[in-house]
Design a protein around this motif. Structure first.
Motif, PDB file in Angstrom:
ATOM      1  N   GLY A 187       4.804  -0.909   1.760  1.00 34.58           N
ATOM      2  CA  GLY A 187       4.655   0.131   2.676  1.00 34.58           C
ATOM      3  C   GLY A 187       3.525   1.066   2.220  1.00 34.58           C
ATOM      4  N   LEU A 190       0.241  -0.700   2.554  1.00 34.14           N
ATOM      5  CA  LEU A 190      -0.132  -0.379   3.898  1.00 34.14           C
ATOM      6  C   LEU A 190      -0.571   1.193   4.077  1.00 34.14           C
ATOM      7  CD1 LEU A 190      -0.403  -1.929   6.526  1.00 34.14           C
ATOM      8  CD2 LEU A 190       1.689  -0.976   7.179  1.00 34.14           C
ATOM      9  N   ILE A 191       0.024   1.944   3.841  1.00 35.70           N
ATOM     10  CA  ILE A 191      -0.502   3.563   4.102  1.00 35.70           C
ATOM     11  C   ILE A 191      -1.761   3.792   3.384  1.00 35.70           C
ATOM     12  CG2 ILE A 191       0.106   5.612   3.525  1.00 35.70           C
ATOM     13  CD1 ILE A 191       3.209   4.956   4.209  1.00 35.70           C
ATOM     14  N   ARG A 194      -4.544   1.691   4.831  1.00 32.62           N
ATOM     15  CA  ARG A 194      -4.862   2.096   6.200  1.00 32.62           C
ATOM     16  C   ARG A 194      -5.103   3.678   6.749  1.00 32.62           C
ATOM     17  NH1 ARG A 194      -6.326  -2.460   9.515  1.00 32.62           N
ATOM     18  NH2 ARG A 194      -5.647  -3.913   8.001  1.00 32.62           N
ATOM     19  N   ALA A 207      -1.553   9.421   9.867  1.00 32.96           N
ATOM     20  CA  ALA A 207      -0.827   8.696  10.835  1.00 32.96           C
ATOM     21  C   ALA A 207      -0.762   9.311  12.184  1.00 32.96           C
ATOM     22  CB  ALA A 207       0.476   8.352  10.210  1.00 32.96           C
ATOM     23  N   TRP A 211      -2.528   6.710  14.492  1.00 35.43           N
ATOM     24  CA  TRP A 211      -1.858   5.544  15.284  1.00 35.43           C
ATOM     25  C   TRP A 211      -1.194   6.101  16.247  1.00 35.43           C
ATOM     26  CZ3 TRP A 211       0.722   4.248   9.733  1.00 35.43           C
ATOM     27  CH2 TRP A 211      -0.084   3.395   9.286  1.00 35.43           C
ATOM     28  N   LEU A 217       1.029  -1.093  13.578  1.00 36.43           N
ATOM     29  CA  LEU A 217       1.019  -0.724  12.420  1.00 36.43           C
ATOM     30  C   LEU A 217       2.130   0.309  11.828  1.00 36.43           C
ATOM     31  CD1 LEU A 217      -2.800  -0.956  11.551  1.00 36.43           C
ATOM     32  CD2 LEU A 217      -0.906  -2.147  10.558  1.00 36.43           C
ATOM     33  N   ALA A 221       4.726  -0.019   9.028  1.00 36.32           N
ATOM     34  CA  ALA A 221       4.759   1.164   7.888  1.00 36.32           C
ATOM     35  C   ALA A 221       6.180   1.647   7.792  1.00 36.32           C
ATOM     36  CB  ALA A 221       3.845   2.117   8.062  1.00 36.32           C
ATOM     37  N   LEU A 224       8.880  -0.723   6.478  1.00 34.27           N
ATOM     38  CA  LEU A 224       8.668  -1.079   5.280  1.00 34.27           C
ATOM     39  C   LEU A 224       9.449   0.211   4.317  1.00 34.27           C
ATOM     40  CD1 LEU A 224       5.128  -2.591   5.164  1.00 34.27           C
ATOM     41  CD2 LEU A 224       7.420  -3.739   4.221  1.00 34.27           C
ATOM     42  N   LEU A 225       9.184   1.409   4.937  1.00 33.43           N
ATOM     43  CA  LEU A 225       9.762   2.909   4.007  1.00 33.43           C
ATOM     44  C   LEU A 225      11.419   2.479   4.426  1.00 33.43           C
ATOM     45  CD1 LEU A 225       7.279   5.648   5.037  1.00 33.43           C
ATOM     46  CD2 LEU A 225       7.164   3.915   3.288  1.00 33.43           C
ATOM     47  N   THR A 272       9.328  11.562   5.816  1.00 27.29           N
ATOM     48  CA  THR A 272       8.210  10.739   6.621  1.00 27.29           C
ATOM     49  C   THR A 272       8.556  10.754   8.064  1.00 27.29           C
ATOM     50  OG1 THR A 272       9.337   8.644   6.189  1.00 27.29           O
ATOM     51  CG2 THR A 272       7.819   9.476   4.634  1.00 27.29           C
ATOM     52  N   LEU A 275       6.308   9.722  10.706  1.00 21.59           N
ATOM     53  CA  LEU A 275       5.878   8.288  10.919  1.00 21.59           C
ATOM     54  C   LEU A 275       7.053   7.460  11.669  1.00 21.59           C
ATOM     55  CD1 LEU A 275       4.078   5.906   9.836  1.00 21.59           C
ATOM     56  CD2 LEU A 275       5.656   5.639   8.016  1.00 21.59           C
TER      57      LEU A 275
END
Lengths: 618, 504, 102, 483
Positions: A187, A190-191, A194, A207, A211, A217, A221, A224-225, A272, A275
């Motif tokens: 993650g 990715l962060i 991206r 983000a 996004w 995405l 993300a 994954l977190l 987060t 996100l």
């Protein structure tokens, strides 16, 4: 005072380093002092900073302190920096405060153990790592703390290293959480790739900018977190390590469950949340995981006889509540529950530790019995803790925080109602299992000798935590009870507001469920009970729904098999085959060297004829 | 100042001769000679550190070019950039470490041992400096011989087998490289009429893509064997296991790095297009190495073998990073090399110390060593967790940057590679468990094992500081190698491709 | 005197050569092997003579003399060796003695 | 033959004179030391004389011989090697025991004479004469001066096989002569270029000449005598066969191929390439698990001659240079290796020190010889910092430059196999000293033998690290091939 922020994680780290370097040279007293005081001073500084923070909040409600530039490579700049905002402030206070009490308790609890200094070295490092985790201003610093707590949990669970079972439990804890950590790391990759930064605030900002909500995405993300979070917080499907982690000394369990480690996942998601708001799917999953885990853990706790395992499953279950809260967007409620849970879970573990340290480390509740009279301090502490855990209405901190969560879930639409129902059912189970333990262990006949007396280093933490478990909920009260919003106000700059249920019906239902559980426990376990029969159902829940068995079959055994079978390196056999071929060829051609002159002449002739043939081909 | 690079090679070479000759007089003489020679080298190198980051400095810090075999266009051309410098520093430091930790282990033919040690160091330094392809090949082969002797003469039970295997693997592959070098040189000669082995002149030689592919493969295999990459790795466990401690330290710490260095310096810049086409295959090999090495490390009983396979796993990251070919990954590769050199070297030192004490490397016969040797066990723990990539220690920086870099090049490879972190935890903690934790088993052979001596503690302490330093403040390393890497990247990026930098 | 055609002459030489070679291959007695060797050498000599005849040059005959000389010296050394061998092994069987092999 | 030619030819004449002088000396007074020292002095004189002939080169000396740069290089190599062999022989035979040894030196001189003349030959007659002078002398050398049964066996094998191969060679010469009417290399070349390229007689003749030459160079499939004779012959003689006769024959065939344009013929090239590949692979495979060091070196020499053929096939300036350098490297290394075997052996012991067990613990008992042998083996294996490394580099360079894919591939594979058995000897030397031998006091080899080894070692290392002078010399001499 803000400038001293760096001292908060540094002091425990320093204590750890001193204890490691001084191993075998310091006296027990010095080791205890170094171990407890380093965290104590950190707590003092933390509270002082908190005071300053509350009195005069810094601009933007955050204070940042950059220690040094970690690296700056290929357009990616990462600092070792700390960021104090309301969220990390709460965490910091919990970690240092509860942590200090646990340290204090441990100085007495661990007396006479081999490796006393080593224990506090690890314990201090644990606190330092957790502080780094919550204070880090970027993902990589967070990840450093994240891995640090994983390491320390490994070290402490396996503290009694002579027993291989402890080593196994320790490795299980590390490796299972590492699976989640790896998801988290991906993650981060990715962060970083991206969003172009690893700074948490910056990344959240980017983000939200780049996004759209629900974008693949963002969802990826967030998932994954989430993977990292479920690992550290022992939620489905990576929950299996937590019960085994009881192999460590009891203060360690208290620390893991109350102040450090398992709350990291909750903290990460709260941190987060921007996100997760972009990824509704991930957020629903968080809630679903929380609900499933809290039920699974609750049932499992019912089928345990070991007092520490009961508490372990209760932690899993309570973290499930926090996840549920995060899943329904009740961010503040999750943090509120995190806070009160820290108090009463530390209290429960320490009082359980206080019990076992008088019972020669006997942990089976069916071998205890009748302790209420003989160990009043432990009893009252445990009772208060249990009441808070079971959310005994009005008088416990746990009640208010759990109500906040359930109310948030009720308010979150139809899917929230489902989660609410799970939570209510969970509240019933919670009351049942924890008071089952209370009744069996503290009432009825005595089964085991009790010895020794408590010193002040045991009594003081128990007292303080008892008070907090009762009164800690008063910082945040629902509208029905006067609507105190100290915590929400504090967290307002960093966390979106929590929706609250307007009606009091859900509140009543939930309170009733808890009471019902306690009542049922009283009915079932008031009389001295015998250990439960080992029915298949009991065994199923005793093994926490067989996840260990499943993972053992699916993952562990195949890997062990492959490692054992492959240990000789299949690839090398290719080269062995080449070598064998060469040797065989050697043996064959060697036979032409027969030593017979006529054979040699024949060779000469045949060679010559072949050459002539080649020459004549054209 | 130009003589400096020559001195860098001459001092250990002559030191080796002196050590050899003096061995007959007193066993301590060669040791001190080796220490003085390496320390002198270190002192010569230190001033260069500052020069790499001076403003206006080109990628090359210093160089020298003397005629050597002018008839064949071969010159004695040594060039030093930040990358070479960093690796040379690692070489010298690990050389010093090797001398110190061999003090009590090596008691036979001390002179020859230290001579070989110094000559191996010379060869490696030469490899890191040489920019004439023939000279490079010369040093490449040169380091093989003393290494062979180190393993074959002072190694353990199966030393001859291991030593011969080591030489055959490296020699076989390096002959392929020689063929490729020569083909490249002749192609260049045909194009320009100029016979030269000068790397800088050969950069950008035009050839058909098929030719470039085969030549690239010749270089690649040589370096992949040395690295080692799956499936060319099988010499490594044997060589590591059988080598004396100093040999293992040099092998793991330094020799493997020559493979990575070769990939960085030669394979990609000389054949940019072919290398980029080949990258998926190479990255597959890297990922396979990460996982396969970890799996096999997990299954070993011999402690040295376990560490050897962990090297395979770590070097898989290097291969992955090299072929990701962006600044992040390449910087990660450099740090990974340094961190691996330090952490694996330290682990080998500990195994060596352990073997000196309990006369076995079999982990089935160990267990519970923490009770008898807490210091050794503590250091073992630290380096085991360094090896599993704990943040704050050097290996993490390397692995993280490599993964970050390769993430930009290929997400699937990166995801699979990151599973190596889990696998790394599995074997590293198993090592700790089987050796240091668990029930204390009867130690064969020795009445009362004693803990590390002051000499070892000093060395290990230094290595701990190094690995922590790399983990917490790697920026000086990045600054040192940045200009060199930038130059390499410039050469190694095929025309038409923009370097993969910054924002995607 | 009509010249012998080249092909026929060389054919004779080749036949002789083949005969000699066959002798070396099939005979086990060292003396006979030595004699077969002489046949081979002389076959070459015949070929030289035939060739010399074709070009009407003395070169071929000169070479023949050289070949003869060589054959003679070879035989002399060879006989000495065979004598030595016979004295040691009491046999002239070429297959009887092969310590050197492998 | 004019004065200039006479002067240019003087070294060879001198060698003949020395031979006769030593013969007379033996007739007058049988004394080993005297014979040996006069031989050594004579050879030394010839070596010194050779460069003096250089100013006159290139010059034709009768239709049979030429003296040019390459003659000076190769004959010089032959003479130098013979000198080393003579000194080693003196050390080897110098023991107190045994009967007459003086004729040994005479045979050595005649063999050297034949060998030294071969590189200068430009005609079948001189080719044949030189070759057979060499061969027949070798016959004597192999069987002479050794009471061992194996020596006699080796002698007989060489007699039969050498005779047969000579017959092939002669028949081949006769065919070419019959076809073209000339025996001079240069004229053969001219006629071949002008005539039918698929001329049967010429091609068959060349194939038969290759047979004879292949035998002398011990190339597969004409190699089978090699290990037996190497093992049976006394160690210095083995060195002579391995080095001197190989250099001489290689030089003459090189000249023949250059002048007679053998390279132009595709089928011959194919045959040669096949022979080269078979030699490289076969030689190395045969040596793989060999436990007799002399046989091992014999098999390795088969492989090395195979390597050399790569340069031969590559041809051109680079190929010739590579071949010359490699031959020099091969000479130094093989002389060193066999010399060390000789230094370790005494003829009275019944056999030479050639079994692997004889080398166990050598690093401890004979550190100088062991270390030297180690470096020689590294050179044979083509590892730095030795001449063998540069030589192999040169060979591969020539092969790659000429695009010889398969031969180069075989070279690489062969080299890899080779490493294994060279290192086996190294390993043996590192083994502990066998109990049986550790009791006996270590024998000491004669000092001057060790001095020769030391000189060879110095050459090996110097030209292995700084080959530029040797390459310059080769460019000056061996590069110039005159008709």
């Amino acid at each position: 005072m803000h400038e001293l922020l760096w001292l908060v994680p540094t002091l425990p780290l320093l204590g750890s380093v001193i204890l490691m370097l001084g191993a075998g040279r310091l006296s027990i007293r010095a080791e205890a002092a170094a171990g407890a005081l380093s965290v104590g001073f950190a707590a003092v500084i933390a509270f002082t900073i908190a005071g300053g923070f509350l009195l005069s909040p810094p601009a933007g409600a955050a204070y940042e302190q950059t220690l040094w530039r970690w690296f700056d490579v290929g357009g990616l700049s990462v600092t070792i920096g700390l960021r104090l905002d309301p969220l990390s402030l709460v965490m910091m206070l919990v970690i240092t405060g509860v942590g200090f009490l646990i340290h204090l308790f441990a100085t007495e609890f661990m007396e006479g153990e081999e490796g006393y200094g080593r224990f506090f070295a690890y314990l201090n490092l644990f606190v330092a790592a957790m502080l780094l985790l919550v204070l880090g201003d970027n993902f990589l610093t967070l990840y450093t703390g994240w891995e640090g707590v994983g390491l320390c949990s490994y070290l402490l669970i396996g503290f009694w290293w002579r027993d291989p079972a402890n080593g196994l439990a320790a490795r299980k804890a590390f490796i299972v959480t590492r699976i989640g950590d790896t998801a988290l790391l991906i993650g981060l990759l990715l962060i970083a790739s991206r969003l172009g930064t690893l700074n948490i605030a910056g990344a959240m900002h980017n983000a939200a900018q780049s996004w759209p909500a629900g974008s693949p995405l963002a969802t990826l993300a967030a998932f994954l977190l989430l993977g990292g979070a479920v690992g550290k917080s022992a939620q489905l499907p990576l929950q299996t390590w937590l019960p085994d982690a009881m192999a460590g000394p009891t203060p360690v369990s208290a620390l893991i469950h109350a102040a450090t480690m398992v709350t990291a996942g909750v903290y990460l998601i709260a941190r987060t949340h921007a996100l997760f708001l972009l990824a509704p799917a991930a957020q629903y999953t968080v809630g679903g995981i929380g609900a499933a885990t809290l039920l699974l853990a609750g049932f499992s706790a019912l089928a345990q006889n070991d007092i520490k395992r009961i508490l372990a499953y209760s932690t899993m279950s309570q973290i499930g509540y926090m996840f549920l809260a995060l899943g329904v967007g009740a961010w503040g409620a999750a943090m509120f529950h995190l806070l009160t849970h820290a108090f009463f879970k530390a209290l429960l573990f320490l009082s359980a530790g206080a019990v076992t340290m008088r019972l020669h480390h006997e942990q089976d509740i069916f071998k205890m019995g009748g302790l209420a009279r003989r160990l009043p301090v432990a009893f009252w502490s445990f009772l208060i803790g249990s009441a808070a855990l079971a959310a005994l209405p009005l008088v416990t901190a746990g009640f208010y925080s759990k109500e906040a969560i359930l109310s948030g879930a009720w308010a979150d639409g139809s899917s929230g109602r489902v989660l609410w129902a799970a939570g209510v059912f969970g509240a019933f189970i919670t009351g049942l299992y924890i008071f089952r333990a209370v009744f069996i262990a503290f009432f009825g006949e005595a089964h085991t000798e009790v010895s020794g007396r408590y010193g002040w280093r045991v009594i003081l933490p128990l007292t303080v935590l008892s008070v907090l478990s009762v009164l800690g909920g008063l910082i945040e009260l629902p509208p029905a009870f006067g609507h105190v919003t100290l915590l929400s106000n504090l967290l307002a700059p960093v966390l979106p507001a929590t929706k609250e249920a307007a009606s009091v019906v859900p509140l009543l239902v939930a309170s009733l469920a808890g009471l019902l559980g306690i009542g049922l426990a009283a009915v079932l376990y008031w009389r001295p009970a015998r250990p439960p029969a080992e029915t298949p159902l009991w065994r199923f829940w005793h093994a926490a729904a067989g996840f260990d068995w499943l993972y053992g079959r699916l993952l562990v055994r195949p890997v062990l098999w492959a490692a054992r079978e492959g240990a000789d390196d299949v690839i090398d056999s290719v080269y062995d085959a080449i070598a064998w071929t060469a040797r065989t060829l050697h043996e064959q051609v060697r036979r032409t060297q027969s030593g017979r002159v006529r054979f040699y002449t024949a060779g000469l002739a045949i060679g010559s004829i072949s050459l002539i043939a080649i020459a004549m081909i054209r | 100042m130009n003589m400096l690079l020559i001195l860098l090679l001459l001092i250990p070479a002559i030191g080796g001769v002196l050590a050899w000759l003096s061995g007959a007089r007193h066993p301590d003489w060669p040791r001190w000679i080796a220490i003085f020679a390496l320390a002198a080298d270190l002192l010569l190198t230190l001033p260069l550190i500052g020069r790499a980051v001076m403003p206006g400095q080109s990628a090359w810090i210093t160089s020298i070019d003397l005629p050597w075999i002018p008839q064949l266009g071969i010159s004695f051309e040594l060039n030093l950039d930040g990358l070479s410098l960093v690796l040379i520093l690692l070489t010298i430091v690990l050389g010093l470490v090797s001398v110190v930790i061999s003090w009590s282990e090596i008691t036979e033919r001390v002179g020859l041992f230290h001579a070989n040690l110094l000559w191996a160091t010379t060869g490696v330094i030469g490899v890191f400096l040489a920019l004439d392809l023939f000279l490079f090949f010369f040093f490449w082969e040169l380091m093989l011989v003393p290494m062979y002797f180190l393993i074959a003469l002072w190694g353990h039970e199966h030393r001859f087998y291991a030593a011969i295997k080591f030489v055959i693997f490296t020699q076989g592959s390096s002959l392929l490289m020689l063929v490729a070098i020569l083909a490249l040189v002749f192609i260049h000669q045909r194009a320009t009429g100029h016979l030269t082995f000068d790397y800088l002149a050969l950069l950008g030689t035009k050839m058909s893509s098929a030719t470039a592919f085969w030549l690239m493969l010749g270089f690649f295999i040589a370096f992949a064997v040395k690295l080692p990459a799956v499936p060319f790795h099988t010499w490594l466990p044997d060589a590591h296991t059988e080598a004396p401690t100093a040999g293992s330290v040099l092998l793991a710490g330094v020799l493997l790095k020559t493979g990575a260095y070769g990939l960085l310096r030669f394979v990609v810049p000389l054949f940019p297009a072919a290398a980029h086409e080949f990258a998926p295959v190479a990255m597959t090999l890297g990922v396979a190495g990460i996982l396969y090495g970890a799996l096999l490390a997990f299954g070993q009983n011999d402690m040295k073998r376990m560490i050897a396979y962990s090297s395979v796993s770590h070097m898989g990251f290097v291969l992955l990073g090299v072929f990701a070919w962006n600044t992040l990954a390449l910087q990660g590769v450099v740090v990974q090399m340094l961190a691996h050199g330090v952490s694996t070297g330290a682990l080998f030192i500990l195994v060596g110390a352990l073997q000196e004490r309990i006369h076995t490397r079999d982990m089935r016969l160990m267990g519970g060593l923490w009770g008898a040797m807490p210091r050794l066990s503590g250091f073992g723990m630290i380096f085991a967790i360094a090896s599993l990539g704990l943040p704050g220690l050097g290996n993490f920086i390397g692995e993280f940057l490599i993964l970050l870099g390769s993430f930009r090049a290929s997400v699937p490879f990166t995801v699979v590679a990151s599973l190596g972190l889990v696998a790394g935890a599995a074997y590293a903690l198993l090592l700790v468990q089987r050796a240091f934790h668990g029930r204390t088993t009867a130690q064969p052979g020795s009445a009362k094992p004693f803990d590390l001596t002051a000499r070892h503690i000093a060395v290990m302490g230094g290595l701990v500081l190094a690995i922590i330093g790399l983990g917490l403040y790697p920026q000086p390393v990045f600054d040192q190698v940045a200009p060199g890497l930038a130059a390499l990247q410039h050469e190694g990026t095929p025309p038409g491709n923009t370097p993969m930098e910054g924002q995607p | 005197m009509t010249a012998i055609p080249l092909d026929q002459g060389l054919g004779l030489a080749a036949a002789l050569f083949a005969l000699g070679l066959a002798g070396v291959l099939v005979r086990r007695n060292l003396l006979f092997m030595l004699m077969s060797l002489e046949v081979m050498l002389n076959a070459a000599g015949v070929a030289f003579v035939v060739a010399g005849a074709r070009w009407a040059a003395a070169d071929g005959q000169i070479m023949f003399i050289l070949v003869l000389t060589f054959a003679a010296s070879e035989v002399s050394v060879g006989l000495a060796l065979i004598l030595l061998m016979h004295r040691r092994n009491s046999t002239l069987d070429a297959d009887a003695s092969y310590h050197l092999r492998g | 033959m004019n004065a200039a030619a006479f002067k240019a030819f003087a070294p060879f004449t001198l060698l003949g004179v020395v031979t006769i002088a030593v013969m007379l000396l033996i007739a007058v007074r049988r004394n080993h030391h005297l014979a040996a020292l006069s031989t050594i002095a004579g050879l030394l004189l010839c070596c010194i004389a050779l460069p003096l002939a250089a100013p006159a080169a290139p010059i034709a000396v009768t239709p049979l011989f030429v003296v040019d740069g390459s003659v000076i290089f190769y004959s010089g190599l032959v003479l130098g090697s013979a000198l080393v062999v003579a000194i080693l022989s003196y050390a080897y035979l110098g023991g107190p025991e045994q009967g007459p040894r003086e004729e040994y030196y005479l045979l050595l001189l005649t063999a050297t004479l034949g060998a030294a003349l071969l590189p200068a030959s430009v005609h079948f007659a001189s080719f044949f004469l030189g070759l057979e002078t060499l061969s027949i002398s070798l016959l004597g050398l192999i069987a002479y001066a050794s009471p061992r049964e194996e020596s006699a066996e080796a002698g007989i094998k060489y007699l039969i096989l050498g005779g047969a191969s000579s017959a092939f060679l002669l028949f081949g010469m006769a065919l070419i002569y019959a076809d073209l009417g000339t025996m001079s290399f240069a004229q053969i070349g001219a006629l071949a270029r002008a005539g039918n390229p698929h001329d049967l007689f010429r091609l068959v003749g060349a194939a038969m000449i290759l047979t004879g030459v292949g035998f002398k160079l011990s190339l597969v499939p004409f190699h089978m005598w090699t290990p037996d004779i190497y093992e049976g012959a006394p160690a210095p003689v083995t060195a002579f066969i391995a080095v001197v006769s190989k250099i001489a024959v290689f030089a003459v065939i090189l000249r023949y191929f250059i002048l007679a344009d053998g390279q132009a013929d595709a089928s011959l090239r194919a045959g040669l390439a096949m022979i080269a590949i078979l030699s490289m692979l076969g030689g190395n495979l045969l040596a793989l698990m060999q436990n007799n060091v002399k046989r091992l070196l014999a098999y390795s020499s088969i492989a090395h001659l195979g390597y050399l053929l790569v340069a031969f096939l590559a041809g051109g300036a680079l190929g010739n240079e590579a071949a010359a350098y490699y031959l020099a490297a091969y000479a130094v290394t093989s002389l060193g290796a066999f010399g060390i075997v000789a230094q370790l052996s005494t003829p009275g012991a019944g056999r030479d020190a050639d079994r692997m067990e004889d080398y166990h613990g050598l690093f401890r008992t004979r550190p100088f010889l062991a270390s030297s042998l180690a470096l020689m083996l590294l050179s044979l294996a083509g590892l730095p910092p030795t001449m063998g490394f540069i030589g192999k580099f040169y060979l591969i360079a020539s092969g790659v430059g000429a695009g010889l894919f398969w031969p180069v591939a075989a070279l690489v594979v062969g080299s890899v196999i080779g490493i294994y058995y060279y290192l086996r000897v190294l390993v043996a030397m590192a083994m502990p000293v066998p109990a049986a031998r550790s009791a006996a006091p270590p024998a000491t080899a004669p000092l001057f033998g060790n001095v020769v080894i030391a000189v060879l070692l110095a050459l090996l290392l110097m030209l292995g690290t700084y080959p530029a002078p040797a390459i310059a010399l080769i460019r000056l001499t061996a590069g110039a091939v005159a008709g």
